[in-house]
Design an enzyme around this catalytic site. Sequence first.
Site, PDB file in Angstrom:
ATOM      1  N   GLY A 107     -26.092  -4.093  36.319  1.00  0.00           N
ATOM      2  CA  GLY A 107     -25.497  -4.354  35.930  1.00  0.00           C
ATOM      3  C   GLY A 107     -25.356  -5.599  35.093  1.00  0.00           C
ATOM      4  O   GLY A 107     -24.732  -6.134  34.135  1.00  0.00           O
ATOM      5  N   ASN A 131     -25.061   4.147  38.010  1.00  0.00           N
ATOM      6  CA  ASN A 131     -25.037   2.900  37.729  1.00  0.00           C
ATOM      7  C   ASN A 131     -24.419   2.764  36.078  1.00  0.00           C
ATOM      8  O   ASN A 131     -24.628   1.982  36.277  1.00  0.00           O
ATOM      9  CB  ASN A 131     -27.110   2.353  37.341  1.00  0.00           C
ATOM     10  CG  ASN A 131     -27.622   2.556  38.214  1.00  0.00           C
ATOM     11  OD1 ASN A 131     -29.110   2.925  38.094  1.00  0.00           O
ATOM     12  ND2 ASN A 131     -27.448   2.521  39.392  1.00  0.00           N
ATOM     13  N   LYS A 145     -36.005   1.845  34.224  1.00  0.00           N
ATOM     14  CA  LYS A 145     -35.014   1.060  34.549  1.00  0.00           C
ATOM     15  C   LYS A 145     -35.290   0.493  32.826  1.00  0.00           C
ATOM     16  O   LYS A 145     -34.799  -0.352  31.834  1.00  0.00           O
ATOM     17  CB  LYS A 145     -34.118   0.136  34.547  1.00  0.00           C
ATOM     18  CG  LYS A 145     -33.002   1.130  35.846  1.00  0.00           C
ATOM     19  CD  LYS A 145     -32.717   0.404  36.648  1.00  0.00           C
ATOM     20  CE  LYS A 145     -31.061   0.774  37.158  1.00  0.00           C
ATOM     21  NZ  LYS A 145     -30.478  -0.400  38.192  1.00  0.00           N
ATOM     22  N   ASN A 183     -30.736  -9.174  44.733  1.00  0.00           N
ATOM     23  CA  ASN A 183     -30.905  -8.987  46.816  1.00  0.00           C
ATOM     24  C   ASN A 183     -31.167 -10.473  46.547  1.00  0.00           C
ATOM     25  O   ASN A 183     -31.525 -11.283  45.784  1.00  0.00           O
ATOM     26  CB  ASN A 183     -31.867  -8.572  46.896  1.00  0.00           C
ATOM     27  CG  ASN A 183     -33.296  -8.513  46.031  1.00  0.00           C
ATOM     28  OD1 ASN A 183     -34.026  -9.298  46.401  1.00  0.00           O
ATOM     29  ND2 ASN A 183     -33.526  -7.612  45.050  1.00  0.00           N
ATOM     30  N   CYS A 207     -30.589 -27.391  42.782  1.00  0.00           N
ATOM     31  CA  CYS A 207     -31.962 -25.876  43.011  1.00  0.00           C
ATOM     32  C   CYS A 207     -30.480 -25.270  43.855  1.00  0.00           C
ATOM     33  O   CYS A 207     -29.458 -25.427  44.796  1.00  0.00           O
ATOM     34  CB  CYS A 207     -32.853 -26.204  43.210  1.00  0.00           C
ATOM     35  SG  CYS A 207     -32.960 -26.155  45.328  1.00  0.00           S
ATOM     36  N   CYS A 230     -29.804 -26.276  47.560  1.00  0.00           N
ATOM     37  CA  CYS A 230     -28.624 -27.503  47.488  1.00  0.00           C
ATOM     38  C   CYS A 230     -27.571 -27.040  48.419  1.00  0.00           C
ATOM     39  O   CYS A 230     -27.038 -27.570  48.591  1.00  0.00           O
ATOM     40  CB  CYS A 230     -28.833 -28.322  46.359  1.00  0.00           C
ATOM     41  SG  CYS A 230     -30.742 -28.951  45.895  1.00  0.00           S
ATOM     42  N   CYS A 252     -23.816  -3.497  46.369  1.00  0.00           N
ATOM     43  CA  CYS A 252     -22.733  -2.884  45.784  1.00  0.00           C
ATOM     44  C   CYS A 252     -22.695  -1.436  45.998  1.00  0.00           C
ATOM     45  O   CYS A 252     -21.652  -0.433  45.867  1.00  0.00           O
ATOM     46  CB  CYS A 252     -23.164  -2.715  44.313  1.00  0.00           C
ATOM     47  SG  CYS A 252     -23.151  -4.691  42.774  1.00  0.00           S
ATOM     48  N   CYS A 294     -31.955 -30.717  51.320  1.00  0.00           N
ATOM     49  CA  CYS A 294     -32.649 -29.511  50.404  1.00  0.00           C
ATOM     50  C   CYS A 294     -34.035 -29.821  50.512  1.00  0.00           C
ATOM     51  O   CYS A 294     -35.265 -30.455  50.553  1.00  0.00           O
ATOM     52  CB  CYS A 294     -32.503 -30.126  49.367  1.00  0.00           C
ATOM     53  SG  CYS A 294     -33.223 -27.840  48.197  1.00  0.00           S
TER      54      CYS A 294
END
Lengths: 104, 273
Positions: free
Chosen positions: B43, B72, B88, B132, B173, B176, B190, B247
Amino acid sequence: MDVTLRFFATFRDAVGQKEVGREVDPGTTVGELLSALEREYDGLEGELLADGEIRSQLNVLANGRGVQYGDGVETELEDGDTVSVFPPVAGGASDAVVPNTDGQ
Amino acid sequence: MTDLRLSATQLERYSRHVIMDEVGPEGQARLLAGSVLVVGAGGLGSPVVQYLAAAGVGRLGIVDDDVVDRSNLQRQVIHADGDVGRPKVESAREFVDRLNPDVTVEPHELRLSADTIATLPDYDLVVDASDNFATRYLLNDYCALEGIPLVHGAIYRFEGQLTTFENDGDGPCYRCLFPEAPEPGTVPDCATTGVLGVLPGTVGCIQATEAVKLVLETGEPLTGRLLVYDAMDMRFDTVEVRQNPDCPLCGEEPTIESIHDVAYEGRCTLSAD
């Protein structure tokens, strides 16, 4: 005094609203507010605080600034403050992680 | 940096870029000499690939280990009905080949891990269009440690989150902002929650904008800012993101010094050994 709470992503689902107004006593801290929210909403129980600190998987902003950069849970709220609570989100590409329930 | 000359065909193709002072022939040559790794051809990755290819980014690496599913197609606009069941990365390469012969696609049909990421060639910057937390934390840690700019974008139902990490040594980053990933299963994907089809289009287009600006070295990137998009209310909020002294990756006393220190499945924290 009045504060506004804004919830994002999964917290929005747990609360059932995007934005909630609350009246709190002067001097109320972010930690006290989050603790009260956990008691008020079943879906938030244990999700906001761990051992009295803000959980490391979420971000809490008071007026757009991360409270962890300041006084953390001890951050005192002021009249008119907006507190935003949001988790990280991961979505973006495929949806093949969970199989469809219709068998296809 | 480049003595690449634009051909007559390229001058015509990119004329609306070339005519602008902020891009010009030099900027277009920079895009043609540039390289971007897009992680995820779904997406978010679809509009990123579309616009970077149209802009003439010369080398596009595309990482995805998945095949096209019919579900999809409601949002992953570089894949078509006839692509269902195909990898894909192959479908994405064909899309780009049809669009712009100036662009070379490097398909990487693999799942990113601490081992496989080391097998990829170098790119100027990385666009995180994954789905993910394991991949997101791996990319964050790898790019921060290697000093590679990273454009972050993520979606949930009707909401998007975007930011850019320049990784030039000053932070911040992703850790943080969110030091560790949520417990697996607590943040749905999704498939379980749904996603408005056009939402990743908006978010991916902003990621592509950031990538083009970074290659051109122009404008102000989303550094130190998290852009939160609410499609339902049509509202964009900007949230400050500061380098966190605590961090675990880029703080004052980092505990993560290598991507091999981290167990990326699960909460993306230090390995227990």
